[in-house]
Design a protein around this motif. Structure first.
Motif, short mmCIF file in Angstrom:
data_model
loop_
_atom_site.label_atom_id
_atom_site.label_comp_id
_atom_site.label_asym_id
_atom_site.label_seq_id
_atom_site.Cartn_x
_atom_site.Cartn_y
_atom_site.Cartn_z
N ARG A 77 0.83 -1.20 0.00
CA ARG A 77 0.00 0.00 0.00
C ARG A 77 0.87 1.26 0.00
O ARG A 77 0.58 2.22 -0.73
N LEU A 102 2.33 1.75 -3.48
CA LEU A 102 1.31 2.21 -4.42
C LEU A 102 0.97 3.68 -4.19
O LEU A 102 0.78 4.44 -5.15
N LEU A 103 0.90 4.09 -2.92
CA LEU A 103 0.61 5.48 -2.62
C LEU A 103 1.74 6.38 -3.10
O LEU A 103 1.49 7.47 -3.65
N ALA A 132 3.85 5.74 -5.56
CA ALA A 132 3.81 5.76 -7.01
C ALA A 132 2.70 6.68 -7.52
O ALA A 132 2.90 7.48 -8.44
N SER A 133 1.51 6.58 -6.90
CA SER A 133 0.39 7.43 -7.31
C SER A 133 0.69 8.90 -7.03
O SER A 133 0.33 9.78 -7.84
N LEU A 137 3.04 10.22 -9.71
CA LEU A 137 2.32 10.43 -10.97
C LEU A 137 1.43 11.66 -10.89
O LEU A 137 1.36 12.47 -11.84
N LEU A 138 0.75 11.86 -9.76
CA LEU A 138 -0.12 13.02 -9.60
C LEU A 138 0.67 14.32 -9.61
O LEU A 138 0.26 15.31 -10.25
N LEU A 176 2.83 10.12 -17.18
CA LEU A 176 3.04 8.68 -17.03
C LEU A 176 4.39 8.26 -17.60
O LEU A 176 5.12 7.47 -16.99
N THR A 199 7.30 9.59 -15.35
CA THR A 199 7.44 8.94 -14.04
C THR A 199 7.67 7.43 -14.13
O THR A 199 7.64 6.76 -13.10
N LEU A 245 8.00 4.84 -10.99
CA LEU A 245 7.06 3.74 -10.80
C LEU A 245 7.78 2.40 -10.74
O LEU A 245 7.47 1.54 -9.90
#
Length: 264
Positions: A27, A30-31, A33-34, A37-38, A90, A93, A97
């Motif tokens: 988790r 993933l946070l 990585a997100s 990207l954001l 995308l 990054t 990622l």
């Protein structure tokens, strides 16, 4: 019996916290990585129009004087650049990622697997970027110049901005993914599915397959097909040499027997 049962229960109790720790780590990755990207998307949003102008240069340079793109959708002038900004974020990054994925799986890998996996990850990212750059600077100007020459003078070329973006993204994905061929061949050799010698013997079939694949995934013109097929043939040869270098003795029965004896 009671002692064995107690041991099984204690082992199950020990595995449960370990699974929870892995889920928490997943988790967190993933946070991160997100979030990366954001942040990249938000940083590129103010430059979305400039990004689209840069992306449209290969086409605009081959249009007649005064030629331009149009937006059939009333909201296309806003959403299409936003879509481009997201895909640009995308692509930018991708190293971040992949690093998050690597940081999650690396603790479970052996030393030899780490030694081979890291160069493959770096090579795959570099080859993808090289494929996209090749598509932008070489393929797109050549393809649009070829198509413009065969367009009748009575036809005004005014492509839709959304369809143009979709076309370019497909080209980028096709060339970026195709340039991953050496990495794919090395992985196949590492898994033991093929050997460099078998890849060398199958060169003729591979060349035919490359040209068929290029005819399928590129626009219906000979120029773009050749510009994809020829680099892929060269990359196929590069993959054979890379597999021989990274996996010395692959497919050599004597070497494999010696390794098994050493392990024993």
């Amino acid at each position: 019996m009671l002692r064995d049962r107690a041991g099984d229960e204690s082992a199950a109790a020990g595995d449960e916290p370990r699974l929870i720790d892995h889920l928490i780590e997943l988790r967190a990755r993933l946070l991160r990585a997100s979030a990366g990207l954001l942040l990249a998307f938000l940083a590129l949003v103010p430059f979305a129009a400039e990004l689209y102008g840069w992306l449209a240069r290969p086409l605009l340079g081959n249009l007649p004087a005064g030629g331009q793109l149009i937006a059939n959708d009333p909201a296309g002038g806003f959403f299409v650049p936003m879509k481009l900004a997201f895909f640009a974020a995308l692509i930018v990054t991708v190293p971040w990622l992949l690093y998050q994925a690597w940081a999650f799986v690396a603790p479970g890998l052996y030393r030899r697997e780490k030694r081979l996996a890291l160069p493959l990850l770096v090579s795959s990212v570099a080859l993808f970027y090289i494929g996209c750059a090749f598509a932008y600077f070489m393929v797109l100007p050549t393809v649009f110049g070829f198509l413009a020459k065969f367009t009748p003078d009575v036809v005004a070329m005014m492509p839709d901005i959304g369809k143009y973006l979709d076309f370019v993204l497909v080209i980028f994905l096709a060339f970026g993914a195709s340039f991953e061929l050496p990495v794919a061949l090395v992985i196949l050799v590492l898994l033991g599915w093929v050997t460099p010698q078998q890849l060398k013997e199958a060169r003729g079939y591979a060349i035919v397959g490359v040209f068929v694949l290029a005819a399928i995934i590129t626009p219906p013109d000979v120029i773009s097909q050749l510009m994809l097929a020829i680099p892929m043939c060269l990359l196929y040869e590069l993959g054979i040499h890379a597999a021989r270098w990274l996996v010395p003795g692959a497919g050599d029965p004597g070497r494999e027997s010696a390794d098994e004896a050493q392990d024993g």
